[in-house]
Design a protein around this motif. Sequence first.
Motif, mmCIF file in Angstrom:
data_model
loop_
_atom_site.group_PDB
_atom_site.id
_atom_site.type_symbol
_atom_site.label_atom_id
_atom_site.label_comp_id
_atom_site.label_asym_id
_atom_site.label_seq_id
_atom_site.Cartn_x
_atom_site.Cartn_y
_atom_site.Cartn_z
ATOM 1 N N PRO B 13 -5.705 5.098 0.850
ATOM 2 C CA PRO B 13 -5.274 3.691 0.427
ATOM 3 C C PRO B 13 -6.618 2.730 -0.411
ATOM 4 O O PRO B 13 -6.562 2.213 -1.086
ATOM 5 N N GLY B 40 -2.757 9.357 -1.104
ATOM 6 C CA GLY B 40 -1.831 8.588 -0.033
ATOM 7 C C GLY B 40 -2.813 8.695 1.251
ATOM 8 O O GLY B 40 -2.762 7.887 2.158
ATOM 9 N N LEU B 43 -1.881 7.680 5.172
ATOM 10 C CA LEU B 43 -0.649 7.123 5.089
ATOM 11 C C LEU B 43 0.535 7.993 5.289
ATOM 12 O O LEU B 43 1.573 7.478 5.704
ATOM 13 N N TYR B 65 4.273 2.485 1.313
ATOM 14 C CA TYR B 65 3.318 1.710 0.993
ATOM 15 C C TYR B 65 2.223 2.770 0.147
ATOM 16 O O TYR B 65 1.795 2.009 -1.023
ATOM 17 N N ALA B 66 1.970 3.863 0.504
ATOM 18 C CA ALA B 66 1.279 4.840 -0.551
ATOM 19 C C ALA B 66 1.871 5.142 -1.631
ATOM 20 O O ALA B 66 1.425 4.915 -2.738
ATOM 21 N N PHE B 69 1.136 2.504 -4.380
ATOM 22 C CA PHE B 69 0.056 2.650 -4.979
ATOM 23 C C PHE B 69 -0.407 3.726 -5.953
ATOM 24 O O PHE B 69 -0.921 3.782 -6.892
ATOM 25 N N VAL B 303 -3.790 -1.798 7.008
ATOM 26 C CA VAL B 303 -3.994 -1.145 5.346
ATOM 27 C C VAL B 303 -4.303 -2.197 4.681
ATOM 28 O O VAL B 303 -4.818 -1.967 3.538
ATOM 29 N N SER B 307 -6.731 -2.181 1.419
ATOM 30 C CA SER B 307 -6.525 -2.420 0.117
ATOM 31 C C SER B 307 -7.397 -3.510 -0.580
ATOM 32 O O SER B 307 -8.018 -3.229 -1.710
#
Lengths: 121, 421
Positions: B13, B40, B43, B65-66, B69, B303, B307
């Motif tokens: 992250p 990732g 995560l 979430y990963a 991104f 997390v 970020s």
Amino acid sequence: MDTRELICIGCPMGCRMTVNMDKGQVHSVSGNTCKRGDAYARKEVTNPTRIVTSTVRVEGGVLPVVSVKTREDIPKGKIFACMEALAKVTVQAPVAIGDVVLPDAAGTGVDVVATKNVVEA
Amino acid sequence: MKRYDIVIIGGGPAGLAAALAAREQGIHEVLILERDRELGGILNQCIHNGFGLHTFQEELTGPEYAARFIQRVKDARIEYQLSTMVLNISPEKIVTAMNREEGLFEIEAGAVVLAMGCRERSRGALNIPGYRPAGIFSAGTAQRLVNMEGCLPGREVVILGSGDIGLIMARRMTLEGAKVKVVAELMPYSGGLKRNIVQCLDDYGIPLKLSHTVVDIQGRERVEGVTIAQVGADRRPIPGTEEHYTCDTLLLSCGLIPENELSRELGVMISPVTAGPVVNESLETSIPGVFACGNVLHVHDLVDFVSQEAASAGAAAAEYVKQRPGEDAEVTLPVKGKGGVRYTVPSMIRPGRMQEEQVIRFRVGDVYRNQYISLYVGDERLIHRKRPVMAPGEMEELKVTREQLSGCPEGTELLVVIEDK
């Protein structure tokens, strides 16, 4: 009258709350310091729900399992029934985030969906 | 030798957010080096929900979430190399790495962002007596085995340490049919988030024993049981309080340590408190052009904040590449924690280089109720905020503005303190 002791999860304060119940109805909430605690306590004692996250087996993928979740929170009492149903599920790669791996998990009306992309090996 | 403006060490992250921020600042030659087979980072094994409430205003699982991104990084056509291990970074910013395709190779970097994350404290670091049988895992190893490899490491489990990963694994192992008998925590308070104690232990009737530790592990080939004892205020076991638990597995969730081998060899100054680099307002280490963010800098709880922090580091690295600032003497204000504040990130602020608003993150060393968190600039108290509760397990933050610090003479100390009034 029954009482239930709870720790609020609304913020880091972690208030210890006491809920007085009368015939399954919330009579009073005490120990909370804000309205959010009151709301959490009322839901928690009448219909506690959780999102369930787990994995199911994948055939032909780069990983042997793929992570999944119930799309919405389900009643706490259905968590283990949901896990039992998931134990019987195997999906074929490729799997994409959002793919339904188990519709209507354990009669909750909530689908279990993949939370990871698993490509073919 | 290949050359990139910014090389990012680690594709978790922190590395992903740093890369995106650098690209947004107009830097095109950005490279992420990742040792795992996918981007990732950790995560990917954190399949539980609760990520992204700050960043995306919705509750996501770790892999989701990963994935958001990772998709952005791919959309931005940022280069990355997987299964690639960085072996060395020189002060001249020559990055030495290796992988199966290219063997050993070097890359010249204009700036480097350290985003290697952290590692779990191992049994060897905990001084637990007993044999060394199979069945002792760090909670994160068990998490990877269950959630990514698809195997259950044991059926009857005792967990030492109430860090978040241990709490999450107590629930995960229970859901997969294992019996988690107890979570023992050396300290008189949990190191994990309150919501995890409720949702992972209380929901499943798993007892949490505070001020308890493992004093013996039985079994020669495989763990057969552990002995737990209460500890006193000196954290030493109290004789006569021993309790035996039969189990085949012991999980350890006893803290995370930033993974700074590369940083140390590079000669970056390391804080003895965080075990991460000492950084200024730009999250730049003691070596100009080398930045740090995420859990390699200091261990985070959420997390979302990794970020945010990493985006600041990526943007600062971009700024460094564009401007190549000289070594001119600039007003530097040291930032320190006192009276229960264990550390601050950053450790110094140069008002001339800071953004409009600067976040100061810190942790407290004990549980504090109804206390004030204050920021002194010299003798002036700039911030004074009441906090109903502060605990070591939850990172705190303050914000200062450039305006508030402009005009401070060189060396003016910024002091973060806990006060009772």
